[in-house]
Design an enzyme around this catalytic site. Structure first.
Site, PDB file in Angstrom:
ATOM      1  N   LYS A 188      33.212  31.327  34.141  1.00 54.22           N
ATOM      2  CA  LYS A 188      32.471  32.241  35.013  1.00 54.22           C
ATOM      3  C   LYS A 188      31.406  32.988  34.220  1.00 54.22           C
ATOM      4  O   LYS A 188      30.287  33.197  34.698  1.00 54.22           O
ATOM      5  CB  LYS A 188      33.436  33.219  35.693  1.00 54.22           C
ATOM      6  CG  LYS A 188      34.272  32.546  36.787  1.00 54.22           C
ATOM      7  CD  LYS A 188      35.437  33.408  37.271  1.00 54.22           C
ATOM      8  CE  LYS A 188      36.301  32.613  38.251  1.00 54.22           C
ATOM      9  NZ  LYS A 188      37.526  33.339  38.654  1.00 54.22           N
TER      10      LYS A 188
ATOM     11  N   ASP B 275      35.112  38.644  45.097  1.00 50.90           N
ATOM     12  CA  ASP B 275      36.155  37.649  45.379  1.00 50.90           C
ATOM     13  C   ASP B 275      36.574  37.681  46.853  1.00 50.90           C
ATOM     14  O   ASP B 275      37.354  36.825  47.293  1.00 50.90           O
ATOM     15  CB  ASP B 275      37.375  37.905  44.479  1.00 50.90           C
ATOM     16  CG  ASP B 275      37.587  36.795  43.475  1.00 50.90           C
ATOM     17  OD1 ASP B 275      36.855  35.782  43.547  1.00 50.90           O
ATOM     18  OD2 ASP B 275      38.486  36.929  42.619  1.00 50.90           O
TER      19      ASP B 275
ATOM     20  N   GLN C 240      40.701  39.104  37.625  1.00 54.23           N
ATOM     21  CA  GLN C 240      41.291  37.759  37.598  1.00 54.23           C
ATOM     22  C   GLN C 240      42.785  37.838  37.939  1.00 54.23           C
ATOM     23  O   GLN C 240      43.532  38.595  37.330  1.00 54.23           O
ATOM     24  CB  GLN C 240      41.080  37.130  36.211  1.00 54.23           C
ATOM     25  CG  GLN C 240      41.516  35.689  36.095  1.00 54.23           C
ATOM     26  CD  GLN C 240      40.640  34.712  36.888  1.00 54.23           C
ATOM     27  OE1 GLN C 240      39.420  34.859  36.949  1.00 54.23           O
ATOM     28  NE2 GLN C 240      41.267  33.730  37.520  1.00 54.23           N
TER      29      GLN C 240
END
Ligand code: NAP
Length: 285
Positions: free
Chosen positions: A50, A117, A94
């Site tokens: 990422k 997200d 994450q």
């Protein structure tokens, strides 16, 4: 006839080029902060990918690493700091978090405008309401791939295997929004093969290698393989390779959904910057 392979790598590269142009034209730097708690090797790989992709398109990516011993309060304090930081447009924590940390409390603490997200309950609820704000990258990537290959969704029978908040449920809602007739399967589904074999579109998001076998797929169906299982021979998906002989379209693993997830995260970061600058209205704020 062998299935057409849906080239996520090529499509993702094109999306990244578009994002790079948008970042350049935005008028100020665009920032993404990622937070990794602990040292899970798979999460480390995802975060690295990422970051590399973010830097390549000109996004200012901040790689924040915390030890596995981090307390709930310390993590919430960091999220609060990032929420207040004007240079940060997108925040990505994450998952999964190490044991002992309450994921839901952390997700709830992220500013919904910065929630690239798409997992904050406000963004999840907006998707359910049919007026999406931020949406998770993997489901967005699945839809982009289906569109790229002009797979008909309107009126199609779509079966999603998996009901997670980050993949299965949002994919199902996006397909529903596009007027597919959607069935969501999971570990308690009685007869998975009966469900999948009447589907025009199958999205497999399970994490069990080869759970989708050729006999479970209708001739000519579009099969999207989200699953990732690490084996000694490399990464494999949920769909057995022999499905290629029956399906009309199939995503390879690797090179299908994976690169799309990252490209769509970059796109969502630009979207977050637009929400925050007021050039785009977030539907829930
Ligand atoms: P998850 O939270 O573990 O969800 C897996 C889902 O599969 C659950 O809903 C589970 O059902 C269902 N399931 C498990 N065994 C099953 C079975 N035998 N039959 C039918 N359904 C079954 O995983 P996730 O986060 O959604 O991710 C799914 C997979 O996609 C993983 O392999 C992950 O690594 C991969 N992934 C890939 C990308 C990418 O970019 N390519 C991105 C995200 C995730 P229950 O709900 O009943 O337990």
């Amino acid at each position: 006839m062998a299935a057409t392979l849906m080239d996520g790598k090529a499509l993702a590269a094109r999306i990244r080029e578009d994002v790079a142009r948008e970042v350049k034209a935005f008028g100020r730097p665009i920032g993404l902060a990622t937070v990794l708690v602990g040292d899970d090797p798979a999460s480390d790989v995802y975060i690295r990918l990422k970051h590399k992709a973010s830097l390549e398109v000109g996004i200012d990516a901040r790689d924040l690493r915390l030890p596995a011993t981090t307390t709930q309060e310390e993590l919430l304090a960091l999220v609060a700091e990032l929420n207040a930081d004007d240079a940060v447009d997108g925040i990505l924590v994450q998952l999964p978090l190490p044991d002992g940390l309450d994921e839901r409390r952390v997700i709830n603490a992220i500013d919904p405008l910065k929630d690239v997200d798409g997992i904050h309950p406000l963004n999840a609820g907006l998707l359910l309401a049919g007026t999406p704000g931020h949406v998770p990258g993997t489901p967005l990537g699945v839809l982009e791939l289906l569109d790229e290959y002009e797979v008909q969704l309107h009126g199609a029978n779509a079966v999603v295997i998996g009901r997670s908040d980050i993949v299965g449920k949002p994919v199902a809602l996006l397909l529903l929004q596009r007027h597919a007739t959607v069935t969501i399967c999971h570990s308690r589904t009685r007869d998975l093969a009966a469900e999948t074999s009447r589907a025009d579109v199958v999205v497999a998001a399970v994490g069990v290698a080869g759970i989708v076998q050729p006999g479970m797929v209708k001739e000519g169906a579009a099969v999207i393989d989200v699953g990732i299982t690490r084996t000694d021979a490399g990464i494999v998906g949920d769909v057995a390779p022999e499905v290629a002989a029956r399906a009309g379209f199939l995503t390879p693993v690797p090179g299908g959904v994976g690169p799309m997830t990252i490209a769509l995260l970059l796109k969502s970061t630009v979207r977050a910057a637009r929400y925050r600058s007021g050039s785009l209205a977030h539907p829930g704020v």
